[in-house]
Design a protein around this motif. Structure first.
Motif, mmCIF file in Angstrom:
data_model
loop_
_atom_site.group_PDB
_atom_site.id
_atom_site.type_symbol
_atom_site.label_atom_id
_atom_site.label_comp_id
_atom_site.label_asym_id
_atom_site.label_seq_id
_atom_site.Cartn_x
_atom_site.Cartn_y
_atom_site.Cartn_z
ATOM 1 N N VAL A 264 0.849 -1.195 0.000
ATOM 2 C CA VAL A 264 0.000 0.000 0.000
ATOM 3 C C VAL A 264 0.886 1.247 0.000
ATOM 4 N N GLY A 265 1.953 1.239 0.806
ATOM 5 C CA GLY A 265 2.878 2.376 0.837
ATOM 6 C C GLY A 265 3.519 2.625 -0.515
ATOM 7 N N ALA A 266 3.915 1.560 -1.196
ATOM 8 C CA ALA A 266 4.509 1.702 -2.527
ATOM 9 C C ALA A 266 3.480 2.235 -3.522
ATOM 10 N N ALA A 267 2.237 1.776 -3.409
ATOM 11 C CA ALA A 267 1.185 2.258 -4.301
ATOM 12 C C ALA A 267 0.861 3.726 -4.027
ATOM 13 N N ILE A 268 0.939 4.141 -2.755
ATOM 14 C CA ILE A 268 0.717 5.549 -2.405
ATOM 15 C C ILE A 268 1.811 6.405 -3.034
ATOM 16 N N ALA A 269 3.066 5.968 -2.926
ATOM 17 C CA ALA A 269 4.177 6.708 -3.526
ATOM 18 C C ALA A 269 4.017 6.796 -5.037
ATOM 19 N N GLN A 270 3.601 5.713 -5.651
ATOM 20 C CA GLN A 270 3.396 5.692 -7.098
ATOM 21 C C GLN A 270 2.253 6.641 -7.498
ATOM 22 N N THR A 271 1.196 6.681 -6.707
ATOM 23 C CA THR A 271 0.079 7.583 -6.991
ATOM 24 C C THR A 271 0.512 9.035 -6.855
ATOM 25 N N ARG A 272 1.294 9.329 -5.809
ATOM 26 C CA ARG A 272 1.803 10.700 -5.628
ATOM 27 C C ARG A 272 2.637 11.122 -6.835
ATOM 28 N N GLU A 273 3.493 10.220 -7.296
ATOM 29 C CA GLU A 273 4.357 10.534 -8.432
ATOM 30 C C GLU A 273 3.538 10.698 -9.708
ATOM 31 N N ARG A 274 2.590 9.812 -9.900
ATOM 32 C CA ARG A 274 1.785 9.833 -11.117
ATOM 33 C C ARG A 274 0.951 11.108 -11.244
ATOM 34 N N PHE A 275 0.364 11.552 -10.124
ATOM 35 C CA PHE A 275 -0.515 12.713 -10.158
ATOM 36 C C PHE A 275 0.152 13.998 -9.680
ATOM 37 N N GLY A 276 1.435 13.945 -9.336
ATOM 38 C CA GLY A 276 2.159 15.135 -8.911
ATOM 39 C C GLY A 276 1.687 15.677 -7.575
ATOM 40 N N ILE A 277 1.391 14.799 -6.644
ATOM 41 C CA ILE A 277 0.919 15.207 -5.318
ATOM 42 C C ILE A 277 2.116 15.260 -4.378
ATOM 43 N N PRO A 278 2.397 16.418 -3.789
ATOM 44 C CA PRO A 278 3.550 16.503 -2.880
ATOM 45 C C PRO A 278 3.281 15.722 -1.596
#
Length: 145
Positions: free
Chosen positions: A95-109
């Protein structure tokens, strides 16, 4: 009379064979009903487990500061199944890795955003003079000084 008795005996054996087949079918019918009931209950419980997994992932995602809808939109085709461990529990690392990937994908700081400076805060916009530094110094000066 022997023809009647012979035909009667044949009819009786045909009736008993049909009766045996009917008992087997009714026994099979009971098992089919039980199977259908068990499958319905299984499907209901799978729905409950899926909802519990989704709730747990939502808690982890919102705890990381993301909105769950944005996370699930970026999750992809695998869905929650990609976030499960071998035993079917929600894997916090995945889940943590998916959260990081989502942040990167959508540009969420990461982390909370620092408040921005309000450029007009503290300015006198109506043109009235508020005194100056001398008024401030006098306001805190000792009496008579």
């Amino acid at each position: 009379m022997s023809e009647i008795n012979a035909g009667d005996a044949a009819g009786t054996s045909a009736n008993s064979a049909a009766s045996d087949e009917q008992q087997q079918n009714s026994g099979g019918g009971k098992y089919r009903e039980r199977l259908a009931t068990a499958e319905t209950e299984r499907d209901r419980l799978l729905g409950v487990v899926d909802a519990m997994r989704r709730d747990r992932v939502t808690e982890l995602v919102e705890g990381a500061g993301l909105k769950a809808d944005a996370f699930f939109a970026g999750l992809g085709d695998d869905g929650i199944d990609a976030l499960l461990s071998e035993d079917g529990a929600v894997d916090r690392t995945k889940v943590g890795a998916a959260i990081a990937q989502t942040r990167e994908r959508f540009g969420i700081p990461e982390g909370p955003r620092a408040p921005g400076v309000n450029p007009i805060q503290g300015q006198n916009l109506d043109g009235v003079s508020l005194g100056g530094d001398d008024d401030f110094v006098r306001a805190f000066a000792p009496p008579g000084g």
